[in-house]
Design a protein around this motif. Structure first.
Motif, PDB file in Angstrom:
ATOM      1  N   ASP A   1     109.303 -29.580 -13.834  1.00  0.00           N
ATOM      2  CA  ASP A   1     109.720 -28.391 -14.574  1.00  0.00           C
ATOM      3  C   ASP A   1     108.984 -27.177 -14.034  1.00  0.00           C
ATOM      4  O   ASP A   1     107.903 -27.301 -13.452  1.00  0.00           O
ATOM      5  CB  ASP A   1     109.391 -28.559 -16.061  1.00  0.00           C
ATOM      6  CG  ASP A   1     110.184 -29.681 -16.705  1.00  0.00           C
ATOM      7  OD1 ASP A   1     111.393 -29.777 -16.427  1.00  0.00           O
ATOM      8  OD2 ASP A   1     109.588 -30.449 -17.489  1.00  0.00           O
ATOM      9  N   PRO A   2     109.560 -25.984 -14.234  1.00  0.00           N
ATOM     10  CA  PRO A   2     108.861 -24.781 -13.775  1.00  0.00           C
ATOM     11  C   PRO A   2     107.458 -24.689 -14.381  1.00  0.00           C
ATOM     12  O   PRO A   2     107.248 -25.026 -15.543  1.00  0.00           O
ATOM     13  CB  PRO A   2     109.741 -23.639 -14.292  1.00  0.00           C
ATOM     14  CG  PRO A   2     111.093 -24.234 -14.428  1.00  0.00           C
ATOM     15  CD  PRO A   2     110.855 -25.666 -14.834  1.00  0.00           C
TER      16      PRO A   2
ATOM     17  N   ILE B   1     119.458  -3.855 -10.277  1.00  0.00           N
ATOM     18  CA  ILE B   1     118.673  -5.064 -10.041  1.00  0.00           C
ATOM     19  C   ILE B   1     118.633  -5.930 -11.297  1.00  0.00           C
ATOM     20  O   ILE B   1     118.766  -5.437 -12.414  1.00  0.00           O
ATOM     21  CB  ILE B   1     117.240  -4.751  -9.559  1.00  0.00           C
ATOM     22  CG1 ILE B   1     116.467  -3.965 -10.607  1.00  0.00           C
ATOM     23  CG2 ILE B   1     117.259  -4.002  -8.256  1.00  0.00           C
ATOM     24  CD1 ILE B   1     115.001  -3.794 -10.278  1.00  0.00           C
ATOM     25  N   HIS B   2     118.472  -7.228 -11.094  1.00  0.00           N
ATOM     26  CA  HIS B   2     118.385  -8.151 -12.220  1.00  0.00           C
ATOM     27  C   HIS B   2     117.041  -8.018 -12.909  1.00  0.00           C
ATOM     28  O   HIS B   2     116.020  -7.752 -12.277  1.00  0.00           O
ATOM     29  CB  HIS B   2     118.559  -9.599 -11.746  1.00  0.00           C
ATOM     30  CG  HIS B   2     119.968  -9.958 -11.467  1.00  0.00           C
ATOM     31  ND1 HIS B   2     120.421 -10.209 -10.215  1.00  0.00           N
ATOM     32  CD2 HIS B   2     121.019 -10.109 -12.286  1.00  0.00           C
ATOM     33  CE1 HIS B   2     121.702 -10.512 -10.259  1.00  0.00           C
ATOM     34  NE2 HIS B   2     122.092 -10.452 -11.503  1.00  0.00           N
TER      35      HIS B   2
ATOM     36  N   PRO C   1     120.111 -10.598 -17.893  1.00  0.00           N
ATOM     37  CA  PRO C   1     119.702 -10.131 -16.565  1.00  0.00           C
ATOM     38  C   PRO C   1     120.274  -8.772 -16.156  1.00  0.00           C
ATOM     39  O   PRO C   1     119.777  -8.164 -15.230  1.00  0.00           O
ATOM     40  CB  PRO C   1     120.182 -11.234 -15.626  1.00  0.00           C
ATOM     41  CG  PRO C   1     121.259 -11.933 -16.367  1.00  0.00           C
ATOM     42  CD  PRO C   1     120.914 -11.812 -17.822  1.00  0.00           C
ATOM     43  N   ARG C   2     121.273  -8.285 -16.833  1.00  0.00           N
ATOM     44  CA  ARG C   2     121.874  -6.996 -16.466  1.00  0.00           C
ATOM     45  C   ARG C   2     121.759  -5.962 -17.589  1.00  0.00           C
ATOM     46  O   ARG C   2     122.463  -4.970 -17.594  1.00  0.00           O
ATOM     47  CB  ARG C   2     123.351  -7.173 -16.124  1.00  0.00           C
ATOM     48  CG  ARG C   2     123.571  -7.920 -14.843  1.00  0.00           C
ATOM     49  CD  ARG C   2     123.390  -7.011 -13.685  1.00  0.00           C
ATOM     50  NE  ARG C   2     123.763  -7.703 -12.455  1.00  0.00           N
ATOM     51  CZ  ARG C   2     123.463  -7.270 -11.280  1.00  0.00           C
ATOM     52  NH1 ARG C   2     122.809  -6.162 -11.134  1.00  0.00           N
ATOM     53  NH2 ARG C   2     123.815  -7.934 -10.208  1.00  0.00           N
TER      54      ARG C   2
ATOM     55  N   PHE D   1     115.255 -17.479  -8.868  1.00  0.00           N
ATOM     56  CA  PHE D   1     116.664 -17.791  -8.669  1.00  0.00           C
ATOM     57  C   PHE D   1     117.424 -17.827  -9.992  1.00  0.00           C
ATOM     58  O   PHE D   1     118.497 -17.234 -10.119  1.00  0.00           O
ATOM     59  CB  PHE D   1     116.830 -19.115  -7.924  1.00  0.00           C
ATOM     60  CG  PHE D   1     118.267 -19.402  -7.594  1.00  0.00           C
ATOM     61  CD1 PHE D   1     118.892 -18.708  -6.567  1.00  0.00           C
ATOM     62  CD2 PHE D   1     118.979 -20.323  -8.319  1.00  0.00           C
ATOM     63  CE1 PHE D   1     120.224 -18.944  -6.267  1.00  0.00           C
ATOM     64  CE2 PHE D   1     120.318 -20.566  -8.032  1.00  0.00           C
ATOM     65  CZ  PHE D   1     120.936 -19.876  -7.007  1.00  0.00           C
ATOM     66  N   ALA D   2     116.882 -18.522 -10.989  1.00  0.00           N
ATOM     67  CA  ALA D   2     117.598 -18.710 -12.250  1.00  0.00           C
ATOM     68  C   ALA D   2     117.834 -17.394 -12.993  1.00  0.00           C
ATOM     69  O   ALA D   2     118.892 -17.196 -13.585  1.00  0.00           O
ATOM     70  CB  ALA D   2     116.830 -19.685 -13.146  1.00  0.00           C
ATOM     71  N   TRP D   3     116.855 -16.495 -12.969  1.00  0.00           N
ATOM     72  CA  TRP D   3     116.969 -15.278 -13.771  1.00  0.00           C
ATOM     73  C   TRP D   3     117.319 -14.039 -12.966  1.00  0.00           C
ATOM     74  O   TRP D   3     117.838 -13.075 -13.504  1.00  0.00           O
ATOM     75  CB  TRP D   3     115.701 -15.033 -14.558  1.00  0.00           C
ATOM     76  CG  TRP D   3     115.582 -15.927 -15.743  1.00  0.00           C
ATOM     77  CD1 TRP D   3     116.597 -16.373 -16.533  1.00  0.00           C
ATOM     78  CD2 TRP D   3     114.393 -16.493 -16.273  1.00  0.00           C
ATOM     79  NE1 TRP D   3     116.109 -17.179 -17.526  1.00  0.00           N
ATOM     80  CE2 TRP D   3     114.750 -17.271 -17.388  1.00  0.00           C
ATOM     81  CE3 TRP D   3     113.057 -16.415 -15.919  1.00  0.00           C
ATOM     82  CZ2 TRP D   3     113.829 -17.947 -18.148  1.00  0.00           C
ATOM     83  CZ3 TRP D   3     112.134 -17.106 -16.686  1.00  0.00           C
ATOM     84  CH2 TRP D   3     112.526 -17.866 -17.784  1.00  0.00           C
TER      85      TRP D   3
END
Length: 131
Positions: A97-98, A7-8, A71-72, A30-32
């Motif tokens: 922005d987030p 999993i990311h 992420p990995r 989504f981004a990360w």
């Protein structure tokens, strides 16, 4: 419960002022992590007139004890499961922005899981340990 290393992983800021256990913007998922909110089970949605709406979703939350390296990444220490925290507050993308700027791990997640936070302001270091 065993950790699935496929999993990311994404970073979160430990924010003791955060009123949720875990809060993030939809774009963070989504981004990360390459996820969309529907990958997580919906608990309920809260639409608030004149305020930002959000969904409360269910997911497994693991606290990684290594510095974030993408992420990995696979650190040498296994992550710690936050078994008593499975609700993720996912904010709608109604801002430019987030918001919050980064995912936030709130104080409730630490309290609910019996973790103790020790912070050293002089060195900007902190430790989390079990009670």
């Amino acid at each position: 419960m065993s950790y699935d290393p496929s999993i990311h992983v994404f970073p979160a800021v430990l924010d003791t002022g955060c009123n949720a256990s875990f809060q993030l913007d939809t774009r963070h998922l989504f981004a990360w992590a390459g996820m969309i909110p529907t990958h997580l089970d919906l608990i309920h949605r809260r639409d608030r007139p004149s305020q930002r709406s959000f969904e409360v979703r269910r997911g497994l939350i693991w606290l990684h004890r290594n510095l974030y390296a993408g992420p990995r990444f696979q650190g040498r220490l296994l992550p710690y499961p936050l078994n008593d925290t499975d609700e993720i507050l996912v904010m709608d993308t109604s801002t430019t922005d987030p918001d919050p700027r980064f995912p936030l791990l709130g104080l409730d997640a630490l309290v609910d899981n019996g973790l103790i936070l020790s912070a050293n302001g002089a060195s900007s270091e902190f430790e989390l340990f079990t009670s």
